[in-house]
Design a protein around this motif. Sequence first.
Motif, short mmCIF file in Angstrom:
data_model
loop_
_atom_site.label_atom_id
_atom_site.label_comp_id
_atom_site.label_asym_id
_atom_site.label_seq_id
_atom_site.Cartn_x
_atom_site.Cartn_y
_atom_site.Cartn_z
N LYS A 134 -14.17 2.52 -5.94
CA LYS A 134 -14.99 2.76 -4.75
C LYS A 134 -16.21 1.83 -4.75
N ASP A 149 -14.04 -1.21 8.60
CA ASP A 149 -12.81 -0.47 8.88
C ASP A 149 -11.82 -0.58 7.73
N ASP A 152 -13.09 1.48 4.86
CA ASP A 152 -12.84 2.91 5.08
C ASP A 152 -11.37 3.25 4.85
N ARG A 153 -10.48 2.38 5.32
CA ARG A 153 -9.05 2.62 5.13
C ARG A 153 -8.70 2.62 3.64
N LEU A 155 -10.72 3.30 1.19
CA LEU A 155 -11.29 4.50 0.56
C LEU A 155 -10.41 5.72 0.82
N LYS A 156 -9.87 5.81 2.04
CA LYS A 156 -8.97 6.93 2.35
C LYS A 156 -7.72 6.86 1.48
N ASP A 157 -7.18 5.64 1.36
CA ASP A 157 -5.99 5.46 0.50
C ASP A 157 -6.32 5.82 -0.95
N ASP A 159 -8.58 7.89 -2.00
CA ASP A 159 -8.71 9.35 -2.13
C ASP A 159 -7.33 10.02 -2.18
N LYS A 160 -6.39 9.51 -1.38
CA LYS A 160 -5.02 10.07 -1.41
C LYS A 160 -4.39 9.88 -2.78
N LYS A 163 -6.06 12.15 -5.33
CA LYS A 163 -5.62 13.54 -5.18
C LYS A 163 -4.21 13.72 -5.74
#
Length: 183
Positions: A134, A149, A152-153, A155-157, A159-160, A163
Amino acid sequence: MSLIDQAKEQMAKTVENTKENFSGIRTGRANPALLNGITVDYYGAPTPIKAVASIGVPEPRTLSVTPFDASQAGAVEKALRNSDLGISPNRDGNVIRLTMPELTEDRRKEYVKLAKGKAEDGKVAVRNIRRKTKETIDKAVKDGEMGEDEGDRLLKDLDKVTKSVTDEIDTLLETKQKEIMEV
């Protein structure tokens, strides 16, 4: 290789490490992995027990250790006796037998706590990988190397992936807990 792929690879190594750590925790059954951390003084050099002896499981609660070099049976027995397994080796000629005692309820609970600790260590390592990745992404966005953008994409990946890996560690922990508590 993208940052996410690198993080996935590092996290996969962490999961493997956690699995290895779990394999060293005793359950009611004999498991050759219990002897992984034991070293034998083999002609003056500390050597892993796997390198000097074959390890078998003749019965569900018994490990048999047969040194390749019969003259080293005493050294192997000594290493097993001095280990932190809490099991007394029985020597029968060149074969050394380790009989696993039944685990008491309290002992099982201790092992479950130990497993939880090892799982938490794995999760901490995963979170550290996530944090470093990150920071790299944030720095790239700040320096203008990638757009917000895209950052952000990613970072979302990230996080997935994080998890899914922590869920995998939780699943491994549940399996190990069931194994330990099984009578």
